[in-house]
Design an enzyme around this catalytic site. Sequence first.
Site, PDB file in Angstrom:
ATOM      1  N   ARG A 134       0.848  -1.184   0.000  1.00  0.00           N
ATOM      2  CA  ARG A 134       0.000   0.000   0.000  1.00  0.00           C
ATOM      3  C   ARG A 134       0.884   1.235   0.000  1.00  0.00           C
ATOM      4  O   ARG A 134       1.912   1.264   0.660  1.00  0.00           O
ATOM      5  CB  ARG A 134      -0.806   0.036   1.301  1.00  0.00           C
ATOM      6  CG  ARG A 134      -2.196  -0.473   1.200  1.00  0.00           C
ATOM      7  CD  ARG A 134      -2.983  -0.214   2.468  1.00  0.00           C
ATOM      8  NE  ARG A 134      -2.338  -0.667   3.674  1.00  0.00           N
ATOM      9  CZ  ARG A 134      -1.878   0.138   4.610  1.00  0.00           C
ATOM     10  NH1 ARG A 134      -1.971   1.449   4.476  1.00  0.00           N
ATOM     11  NH2 ARG A 134      -1.318  -0.355   5.694  1.00  0.00           N
ATOM     12  N   TYR A 190      -1.562  -3.959  -6.293  1.00  0.00           N
ATOM     13  CA  TYR A 190      -1.172  -4.657  -5.068  1.00  0.00           C
ATOM     14  C   TYR A 190      -2.088  -4.356  -3.882  1.00  0.00           C
ATOM     15  O   TYR A 190      -2.344  -3.203  -3.543  1.00  0.00           O
ATOM     16  CB  TYR A 190       0.258  -4.284  -4.672  1.00  0.00           C
ATOM     17  CG  TYR A 190       0.920  -5.351  -3.820  1.00  0.00           C
ATOM     18  CD1 TYR A 190       1.669  -6.367  -4.406  1.00  0.00           C
ATOM     19  CD2 TYR A 190       0.770  -5.372  -2.433  1.00  0.00           C
ATOM     20  CE1 TYR A 190       2.254  -7.366  -3.639  1.00  0.00           C
ATOM     21  CE2 TYR A 190       1.355  -6.371  -1.666  1.00  0.00           C
ATOM     22  CZ  TYR A 190       2.102  -7.364  -2.274  1.00  0.00           C
ATOM     23  OH  TYR A 190       2.680  -8.353  -1.514  1.00  0.00           O
ATOM     24  N   GLY A 191      -2.533  -5.425  -3.223  1.00  0.00           N
ATOM     25  CA  GLY A 191      -3.190  -5.339  -1.912  1.00  0.00           C
ATOM     26  C   GLY A 191      -4.220  -4.234  -1.803  1.00  0.00           C
ATOM     27  O   GLY A 191      -5.056  -4.036  -2.686  1.00  0.00           O
ATOM     28  N   LYS A 210      -9.322  -2.071   2.640  1.00  0.00           N
ATOM     29  CA  LYS A 210      -9.080  -0.850   3.409  1.00  0.00           C
ATOM     30  C   LYS A 210      -9.889   0.326   2.848  1.00  0.00           C
ATOM     31  O   LYS A 210     -10.383   1.162   3.604  1.00  0.00           O
ATOM     32  CB  LYS A 210      -7.598  -0.501   3.392  1.00  0.00           C
ATOM     33  CG  LYS A 210      -6.658  -1.652   3.753  1.00  0.00           C
ATOM     34  CD  LYS A 210      -6.783  -2.110   5.175  1.00  0.00           C
ATOM     35  CE  LYS A 210      -5.583  -2.993   5.554  1.00  0.00           C
ATOM     36  NZ  LYS A 210      -5.707  -3.539   6.902  1.00  0.00           N
ATOM     37  N   SER A 217      -0.066  -2.234  12.036  1.00  0.00           N
ATOM     38  CA  SER A 217       0.586  -3.278  11.242  1.00  0.00           C
ATOM     39  C   SER A 217       1.812  -3.802  11.981  1.00  0.00           C
ATOM     40  O   SER A 217       2.451  -3.068  12.736  1.00  0.00           O
ATOM     41  CB  SER A 217       1.028  -2.720   9.898  1.00  0.00           C
ATOM     42  OG  SER A 217      -0.077  -2.211   9.209  1.00  0.00           O
ATOM     43  N   GLY A 236       1.610  -8.529  15.240  1.00  0.00           N
ATOM     44  CA  GLY A 236       1.179  -9.890  15.544  1.00  0.00           C
ATOM     45  C   GLY A 236      -0.334 -10.062  15.573  1.00  0.00           C
ATOM     46  O   GLY A 236      -0.848 -10.952  16.240  1.00  0.00           O
ATOM     47  N   THR A 241      -2.399 -11.134  13.183  1.00  0.00           N
ATOM     48  CA  THR A 241      -2.817 -12.437  12.639  1.00  0.00           C
ATOM     49  C   THR A 241      -2.523 -13.552  13.635  1.00  0.00           C
ATOM     50  O   THR A 241      -3.316 -14.485  13.793  1.00  0.00           O
ATOM     51  CB  THR A 241      -2.109 -12.704  11.295  1.00  0.00           C
ATOM     52  OG1 THR A 241      -2.363 -11.595  10.434  1.00  0.00           O
ATOM     53  CG2 THR A 241      -2.632 -13.966  10.637  1.00  0.00           C
ATOM     54  N   ASN A 242      -1.389 -13.437  14.341  1.00  0.00           N
ATOM     55  CA  ASN A 242      -1.068 -14.463  15.336  1.00  0.00           C
ATOM     56  C   ASN A 242      -2.099 -14.491  16.459  1.00  0.00           C
ATOM     57  O   ASN A 242      -2.465 -15.560  16.943  1.00  0.00           O
ATOM     58  CB  ASN A 242       0.329 -14.223  15.915  1.00  0.00           C
ATOM     59  CG  ASN A 242       1.418 -14.508  14.904  1.00  0.00           C
ATOM     60  OD1 ASN A 242       1.209 -15.254  13.948  1.00  0.00           O
ATOM     61  ND2 ASN A 242       2.575 -13.900  15.096  1.00  0.00           N
ATOM     62  N   SER A 263       5.435  -9.713   1.395  1.00  0.00           N
ATOM     63  CA  SER A 263       4.799 -10.751   0.568  1.00  0.00           C
ATOM     64  C   SER A 263       3.593 -11.308   1.315  1.00  0.00           C
ATOM     65  O   SER A 263       3.541 -11.274   2.546  1.00  0.00           O
ATOM     66  CB  SER A 263       5.802 -11.849   0.227  1.00  0.00           C
ATOM     67  OG  SER A 263       6.373 -12.394   1.390  1.00  0.00           O
ATOM     68  N   ARG A 264       2.643 -11.836   0.580  1.00  0.00           N
ATOM     69  CA  ARG A 264       1.326 -12.128   1.159  1.00  0.00           C
ATOM     70  C   ARG A 264       0.773 -13.478   0.755  1.00  0.00           C
ATOM     71  O   ARG A 264       1.114 -14.022  -0.300  1.00  0.00           O
ATOM     72  CB  ARG A 264       0.326 -11.062   0.667  1.00  0.00           C
ATOM     73  CG  ARG A 264       0.663  -9.644   1.072  1.00  0.00           C
ATOM     74  CD  ARG A 264       0.191  -9.353   2.459  1.00  0.00           C
ATOM     75  NE  ARG A 264       0.644  -8.071   2.969  1.00  0.00           N
ATOM     76  CZ  ARG A 264       0.046  -7.407   3.959  1.00  0.00           C
ATOM     77  NH1 ARG A 264      -1.030  -7.911   4.522  1.00  0.00           N
ATOM     78  NH2 ARG A 264       0.522  -6.272   4.392  1.00  0.00           N
ATOM     79  N   ARG A 315       3.347  -1.543  19.490  1.00  0.00           N
ATOM     80  CA  ARG A 315       4.668  -2.170  19.620  1.00  0.00           C
ATOM     81  C   ARG A 315       5.572  -1.159  20.305  1.00  0.00           C
ATOM     82  O   ARG A 315       6.050  -0.224  19.682  1.00  0.00           O
ATOM     83  CB  ARG A 315       5.190  -2.541  18.229  1.00  0.00           C
ATOM     84  CG  ARG A 315       6.593  -3.113  18.209  1.00  0.00           C
ATOM     85  CD  ARG A 315       7.054  -3.364  16.788  1.00  0.00           C
ATOM     86  NE  ARG A 315       6.528  -4.628  16.283  1.00  0.00           N
ATOM     87  CZ  ARG A 315       7.160  -5.796  16.383  1.00  0.00           C
ATOM     88  NH1 ARG A 315       8.323  -5.870  16.970  1.00  0.00           N
ATOM     89  NH2 ARG A 315       6.611  -6.888  15.888  1.00  0.00           N
ATOM     90  N   GLU A 347       1.404 -17.761  24.629  1.00  0.00           N
ATOM     91  CA  GLU A 347       1.409 -17.332  26.038  1.00  0.00           C
ATOM     92  C   GLU A 347       0.529 -16.098  26.245  1.00  0.00           C
ATOM     93  O   GLU A 347       0.146 -15.784  27.372  1.00  0.00           O
ATOM     94  CB  GLU A 347       2.836 -17.039  26.516  1.00  0.00           C
ATOM     95  CG  GLU A 347       3.817 -18.207  26.388  1.00  0.00           C
ATOM     96  CD  GLU A 347       3.497 -19.395  27.308  1.00  0.00           C
ATOM     97  OE1 GLU A 347       2.428 -19.399  27.953  1.00  0.00           O
ATOM     98  OE2 GLU A 347       4.325 -20.326  27.343  1.00  0.00           O
ATOM     99  N   ASN A 348       0.181 -15.410  25.164  1.00  0.00           N
ATOM    100  CA  ASN A 348      -0.725 -14.263  25.305  1.00  0.00           C
ATOM    101  C   ASN A 348      -2.091 -14.688  25.837  1.00  0.00           C
ATOM    102  O   ASN A 348      -2.870 -13.863  26.309  1.00  0.00           O
ATOM    103  CB  ASN A 348      -0.864 -13.518  23.977  1.00  0.00           C
ATOM    104  CG  ASN A 348       0.433 -12.827  23.577  1.00  0.00           C
ATOM    105  OD1 ASN A 348       1.288 -12.563  24.422  1.00  0.00           O
ATOM    106  ND2 ASN A 348       0.593 -12.550  22.289  1.00  0.00           N
TER     107      ASN A 348
HETATM  108  O1  SAT Z   1      -2.349  -4.153   1.408  1.00  0.00           O
HETATM  109  S1  SAT Z   1      -3.314  -4.126   2.530  1.00  0.00           S
HETATM  110  O2  SAT Z   1      -3.760  -2.757   2.750  1.00  0.00           O
HETATM  111  O3  SAT Z   1      -4.470  -4.957   2.244  1.00  0.00           O
HETATM  112  C1  SAT Z   1      -2.581  -4.724   3.913  1.00  0.00           C
HETATM  113  C2  SAT Z   1      -1.826  -3.679   4.624  1.00  0.00           C
HETATM  114  O4  SAT Z   1      -0.877  -3.108   4.062  1.00  0.00           O
HETATM  115  O5  SAT Z   1      -2.176  -3.382   5.777  1.00  0.00           O
HETATM  116 MN    MN Z   2      -4.686  -4.382   8.519  1.00  0.00          MN
END
Ligand code: SAT
Ligand code: MN
Length: 618
Positions: free
Chosen positions: A91, A230-231, A239, A281, A284, A286-287, A397-398, A429, A528-529
């Site tokens: 992005r 891209y994305g 978004k 961003s 973590g 997704t984790n 990369s995605r 963070r 552990e979170n």
């Molecule tokens: O490319 S996206 O906007 O979907 C993901 C990101 O950069 O947060």
């Molecule tokens: Mn996001």
Amino acid sequence: MTLLDSPAPTAPDGYRFRTQPPVGTPASIVDWVEGVAARTRPDAIVWADGSQEEFDALAELMVSRGTMIRLNPEKRPNSYLVRSNPADVARVESRTFICSLQREDAGPTNNWVHPEQMRDTLDGLFDGVMQGRTMYVIPFSMGPIGSPLSRYGVQLTDSPYVVASMRIMTRMGERALERITETTPWVKAAHTVGYPLAPGQQDIPWPSNELKYITHFPESREIWSYGSAYGGNALLAKKSFALRIASVLAHDEGWLAEHMLLIKATNPEGKEFHLAGAFPSACGKTNLAMLQPTIPGWKVETVGDDIAWLGIGDDGQLRAINPEAGFFGVAPGTGWSTNAVAMETIQSDTIFTNVALTDDGDVWWEGATKEPPAHLIDWQGNDWTPDSGRPAAHPNSRFTVSAANCPSISDDWEDPRGVAIDAIIFGGRRATTVPLVVEARDWAHGVYLGATVSSEATAAAEATVGTLRRDPFAMAPFYGYNAADHWKHWLEIGRRLRAAGGKVPRIFQVNWFRKDANGKFLWPGFGENSRVLEWMFSRIEGQTAAKETPIGLVPVDGGLNTTGLDVSSEALAELFRLDTAGLLSDAEDAAAYFDGFGERVPAELRTEIAALRERLAS
Ligand code: SAT
Ligand code: MN
């Protein structure tokens, strides 16, 4: 011949794309499609139906053009690798614009251009821009089909990669179009890669343009995107719609469109809790969305990994849906030891972009396995060995994969009423100053915690990595309007929730990233979170006391479950140490940040800072 009678592009396997709007398509959609086609002059128009056959035909088309590489079906069934242009890998916030009539309505977090001026620019850019290409029409639903919380859109694009990605990321095609009637509001989203083809000109695997514009018109609820495939620049449902435009809809209509994950946690007694969490961003997210608890008897399931739409239900509860249908996750750092659920999710039916190719036709990226393979083809198509001295996969990369593929997907993830939210968390963070977990004193304090989220920079932020970046509600790049008005809106939602009489979600701040004096992480994170979640839910259940501090409520000694945890008592103390000087300077910094929003900052948040300073000083 009108454009709607245009010839159909034929896929290599002879599949016939739909070139006519289905019977019953609202005239408003047909008119808009014809209008954009008249400007962009594509060779053909395809009305995407969202079928598997159509997806397969698009994939076939892209394989034949060199855009996609089919991965080894024995290793990675129904999966593909795509390599983007190296100048189109993330992005681009510097090329993203909110074109509200008034500059102040976009606010200081956004690039602003007057809508008339931007329309002039776009008129030039979109003139004939799809020549030599097919324009695809993608009707889509954000949210489960038929949910009262769902909203609709139609994206036009000249990128088959975008069509295939949208099929994974949204509920699109026929089933979405069926829901849009003449009176249904829908969002216009026009996208082009900005690379027209002259007659006879050979296409390239990843057409795009050096010049990029990702533009939003909040008043007319339109998105126009030029130059990138891209994305978030190109998958406009994500978004651009689900956050930037939807945040405006939500503000006007009394709900919330947030950059939040959604999870369901079940305790050993079988009691369920739902949590919404905002993280900038690279924190973590997704984790956490796919967390596997280390503490016995707990289960965490995924409802969403990126975006949540929340509204007050008939029952007075704050209820949330995940408007998306898939995950667009960062590959590097995702591995069997860090996120096994994600690794299982992407075993098949996945589009990978800008990762490395293995010699046996599978994919690899930094962190996928401990030991890198001896030889790879890197994300730019070059030979790579572990001593090449450069990453094999692009850091941004995605993987693009359907949420239904996720083994931890929650059974209520498509509940049309949404899930009832028990807790809201704000993360960031921060190497110093911010404790592992703090419970907000009340809703207004929670809104203050949300408005002052800060984190270190990521690839998309185009800032020097390591610099501190204020990212209110993790929404800084995704606001469709003035951020200060969003904070006011959150305060208002709190009042409405109290008035509605349902349970008001508790708000927490977390920081998994505090470091010791030697720069070593104090907290192991990942599974552990779950210990932090357990503490939150025992607070909600009234099962544990908390300690009042100037910055909010923290666990009493022994309050956080540390059974079986390999963290020293010194590290635990450091995780919660109140660094008064650091906290005071943080408060100064927050006040200065608020000053950038001037008069629009709600008085309650100014009061929060004053009260915080007073508590810290005494
Ligand atoms: O490319 S996206 O906007 O979907 C993901 C990101 O950069 O947060
Ligand atoms: Mn996001």
